[in-house]
Design an enzyme around this catalytic site. Sequence first.
Site, mmCIF file in Angstrom:
data_model
loop_
_atom_site.group_PDB
_atom_site.id
_atom_site.type_symbol
_atom_site.label_atom_id
_atom_site.label_comp_id
_atom_site.label_asym_id
_atom_site.label_seq_id
_atom_site.Cartn_x
_atom_site.Cartn_y
_atom_site.Cartn_z
ATOM 1 N N ARG A 82 0.837 -1.213 0.000
ATOM 2 C CA ARG A 82 0.000 0.000 0.000
ATOM 3 C C ARG A 82 0.861 1.249 0.000
ATOM 4 N NH1 ARG A 82 -3.464 -0.044 4.919
ATOM 5 N NH2 ARG A 82 -1.633 -1.094 5.737
ATOM 6 N N ASN A 123 -6.249 -2.617 2.464
ATOM 7 C CA ASN A 123 -6.258 -4.071 2.638
ATOM 8 C C ASN A 123 -7.697 -4.550 2.767
ATOM 9 O OD1 ASN A 123 -3.472 -4.365 2.640
ATOM 10 N ND2 ASN A 123 -3.300 -4.311 4.866
#
Length: 96
Positions: free
Chosen positions: A25, A43
């Site tokens: 990320r 996520n």
Amino acid sequence: MSQQPEPQVRLTAWVHGHVQGVGFRWWTRCRALELGMTGYAANRDDGRVLVVAHGSREAGEKLLQLLEGGGTPGRVDKVVADWSEPTEQFTGFVER
């Protein structure tokens, strides 16, 4: 003669593979910001990462190529992407 601003698009990409707990990320955020995009990377409970990015179609295509390109942290097995019109405004690009 003034040039019309390029229309904004929304890239929604579901990234499959070993992409959680490896800096994916953060890496995606850096690439998106370099391309001038806004949005987020989050996520999901099933192990995927959801990437939602707003910007020009050209920037979105480049981000998608980077996500699929093999230079990411972890291991990307597959990216399922969808293009649409932006439906919300984002400030910056964040990890969720």
